[in-house]
Write an enzyme that holds these catalytic residues in place. Structure first.
Site, PDB file in Angstrom:
ATOM      1  NE  ARG B  23      -1.339  -0.857   3.724  1.00  0.00           N
ATOM      2  CZ  ARG B  23      -2.080  -0.274   5.193  1.00  0.00           C
ATOM      3  NH1 ARG B  23      -3.268  -0.076   5.131  1.00  0.00           N
ATOM      4  NH2 ARG B  23      -0.964  -0.045   6.180  1.00  0.00           N
ATOM      5  CB  CYS B  40      24.063 -10.702   4.262  1.00  0.00           C
ATOM      6  SG  CYS B  40      24.482  -9.536   3.206  1.00  0.00           S
ATOM      7  CG  ASN B  76      18.560  -1.856  -6.476  1.00  0.00           C
ATOM      8  OD1 ASN B  76      17.616  -2.598  -6.084  1.00  0.00           O
ATOM      9  ND2 ASN B  76      19.002  -1.070  -5.862  1.00  0.00           N
ATOM     10  CG  ASN B 153      22.224   5.861   0.181  1.00  0.00           C
ATOM     11  OD1 ASN B 153      22.666   6.896  -0.331  1.00  0.00           O
ATOM     12  ND2 ASN B 153      21.136   5.275  -0.172  1.00  0.00           N
ATOM     13  CG  HIS B 164      27.591  -6.988   2.719  1.00  0.00           C
ATOM     14  ND1 HIS B 164      27.911  -8.480   2.795  1.00  0.00           N
ATOM     15  CD2 HIS B 164      28.772  -6.824   1.886  1.00  0.00           C
ATOM     16  CE1 HIS B 164      29.001  -8.841   2.327  1.00  0.00           C
ATOM     17  NE2 HIS B 164      29.602  -7.554   1.827  1.00  0.00           N
ATOM     18  CG  HIS B 166      25.413  -1.608  -0.977  1.00  0.00           C
ATOM     19  ND1 HIS B 166      25.082  -1.822   0.374  1.00  0.00           N
ATOM     20  CD2 HIS B 166      24.171  -0.968  -1.398  1.00  0.00           C
ATOM     21  CE1 HIS B 166      23.815  -1.412   0.753  1.00  0.00           C
ATOM     22  NE2 HIS B 166      23.532  -0.811  -0.624  1.00  0.00           N
ATOM     23  CB  CYS B 196      38.435  24.900 -14.305  1.00  0.00           C
ATOM     24  SG  CYS B 196      37.704  23.750 -13.079  1.00  0.00           S
ATOM     25  CG  HIS B 240      40.498  20.883 -15.699  1.00  0.00           C
ATOM     26  ND1 HIS B 240      39.399  21.348 -15.038  1.00  0.00           N
ATOM     27  CD2 HIS B 240      40.000  20.438 -17.027  1.00  0.00           C
ATOM     28  CE1 HIS B 240      38.371  21.372 -15.954  1.00  0.00           C
ATOM     29  NE2 HIS B 240      38.575  20.995 -17.032  1.00  0.00           N
ATOM     30  CG  HIS B 293      37.931  19.916 -11.434  1.00  0.00           C
ATOM     31  ND1 HIS B 293      39.245  20.558 -11.956  1.00  0.00           N
ATOM     32  CD2 HIS B 293      38.303  18.923 -10.741  1.00  0.00           C
ATOM     33  CE1 HIS B 293      40.021  20.280 -11.262  1.00  0.00           C
ATOM     34  NE2 HIS B 293      39.634  19.328 -10.486  1.00  0.00           N
TER      35      HIS B 293
END
Lengths: 333, 333
Positions: B23, B40, B76, B153, B164, B166, B196, B240, B293
């Site tokens: 939902r 895992c 994924n 993350n 784990h 990643h 730059c 650069h 850059h």
């Protein structure tokens, strides 16, 4: 003195406000539990714990900083910006800075510690809106200030540090990037079509209907077509207007019940989530009236979907706005 | 099929990806605890639990989807975008949409469930960088894809759903707003000065020194002048270069130990915080080489300071980058 610094690449201004004291790494400590009512500085009878009030609505005349108010506005005890001082605009090589001149206020929305904004009857939500308006009109006289941000953090995960229901006002000497981007988008649309893009959105949404959550004679609450967050909602006035503070009294009479109902529907569907709302209104002294359209954005903070998004400007939303609008409309409140 | 939708006001594209089922309001439920090692799907021996691998580094030749890898790249399991299908670009009144064509991959950085990226020796961090590069070069052949976002993350509050270690790769048919803004800023600077802006920043930072955290012959790690978040760090190549994937081998040999050390210093100062890092590199097929850059942004997720910021584009940072850089430099690791 806090400092405003500009990112030289994207032009974003940030406030560096280090006055809370302590070691820099202490920002990372888990927040202490939000204080309970017995020690809450926002509760009636504890007015001495806050800086002196700026504004309060008192149904029966009573002294400032005493109980018997319904809405109370105070300076933030740990302000991100200060009213006194000069601007101190300065370039440092590539970088630009200025002193953190501005205002940071807290709008205490209710004397009742346990009451949420969503719980208030419409006439008391209206009082909160009047307090926003009164403070904007007062601060607008200070020509150093260019933008006023009014927002609410409800719940610890949305950034609230006190449980007692309140919103915040930050008056800035610059216009935030997010507002500039909206204004640029609106200006481009207006230049092409001589129409406000938000007015166009309102027309299209009202025809399609699938993203409309609530509607009354003056306002529409909808889930936007491309929402960043699940259950994101916008409340827009039907009449084109750039400035929140120019609302007419009858508009507040329609906005207050809609804001309350939108929050109650969100609370029902999402089990009283933490949330932010943000008032998007025109910069104080720039003429954006023809093409900018003020509105409120409500964003529930659903922790597991917030990830890298705030670091990238890129959003993955697992709930379509059509599903969200339907769930919000169908909620039994 | 996930969908890409464009906000008509600010031009931001978002992915509406509703395929996880359930939902709509279930996005708000508190995350389940991250699975432990025994179940895992990223651990060696459990390769059957993931989609078939796209790439793996195996020190001794072994079968695909078997153990004995050091880095493994898989699709994924719940992709935000799909490789198959047509673009389905379409206008709907004011709105623009297209099908969610793209790729969403997971780079498993180590076979060891308990090991963080920060714990790996430099040669194994280097392997992770090579995996990023190999995947970018492969996906770049698909001309429908315009941008590749590589990010990590770390920790549940930063958005990780598995413990784990990643990172993730998302290949997009559009360029994200944040990258466009950076590119615009760089282009403007280049048009004015023929330089730059990141190279200019590196020169100024290296002279001032107060915001430099680490430096080696090829890279600098610094806290930016106007950081959005406390302890935000950027790692920039001194030479650069617009495209991460064009790094030379010697550059990876200097980047890997710096990335590891930056993370270990952050872990020491902030007691192993959740964090995000984001690789900012040029769009795949646009010529931005002279003025853009590439760099890495590392953002610790310190929950109580993240508030309404991601809804406003406006940031209050309680730690100056000079203080943060000093604490990071002084950390005993």
């Amino acid at each position: 003195m806090p400092e405003l610094r500009r990112d030289p690449i994207v032009g974003r201004w940030v406030i560096i406000s280090t006055e809370r004291g302590g070691r820099p790494q202490d920002v990372s400590m888990p927040s202490a539990p939000l204080p309970s009512a017995s020690m809450c500085p926002f509760c009636p009878g504890q007015e001495r714990l806050t800086p002196k009030e700026i504004l309060a609505y008192r149904p029966h005349a009573s002294e400032p900083d005493s109980p018997n108010w319904t809405v109370r506005v105070i300076p933030n005890k740990f302000p991100a910006l200060h009213v006194e001082g000069d601007m101190g605009r300065e370039g440092l090589g590539l970088y630009d800075r200025m002193n953190g001149i501005g205002a940071h206020e807290v709008i205490i929305e209710t004397p009742n510690h346990k009451e949420h904004l969503a719980d208030l009857p419409a006439n008391r939500v209206e009082d909160v809106l009047w307090a926003y308006r009164d403070r904007i009109l007062d601060l607008k006289k200070d020509l150093r200030l260019r933008y006023i941000l009014i927002f609410k953090n409800q719940g610890a995960t949305a950034g609230a540090t006190l449980e007692h229901s309140h919103s915040q006002l930050i008056a800035l000497p610059v216009v935030p990037t997010s507002v500039l981007e909206e204004i640029d988008g609106c200006r481009q649309h207006f230049q092409q079509k001589e129409r406000c893009i938000y007015c166009d959105i309102l027309r299209q949404e009202s025809t399609e209907g699938t993203r409309v959550v609530l509607e009354n004679p003056e306002f529409v609450c909808l889930t936007p077509y491309a929402p960043r967050f699940p259950f994101e909602m916008w409340i827009l006035p039907k009449r084109h207007a750039g400035y929140f503070e120019e609302c007419q009294r009858t508009q507040f009479e329609f906005l207050a019940p809609m804001l309350g109902e939108a929050l109650r529907r969100m609370d029902t569907v999402l089990a009283r989530p933490a949330y932010n709302f943000i008032l998007h209104s025109s910069p104080l002294h720039e003429k954006t009236g023809d093409y900018y359209h003020w509105h409120i954005e409500i964003i529930p903070k659903l922790t597991q979907v917030a990830g890298f998004e705030w670091g990238t400007g890129f959003y993955i939303n697992p709930v379509s706005p059509e599903e969200a609008a339907k769930a919000l409309r169908d909620a039994e409140i």
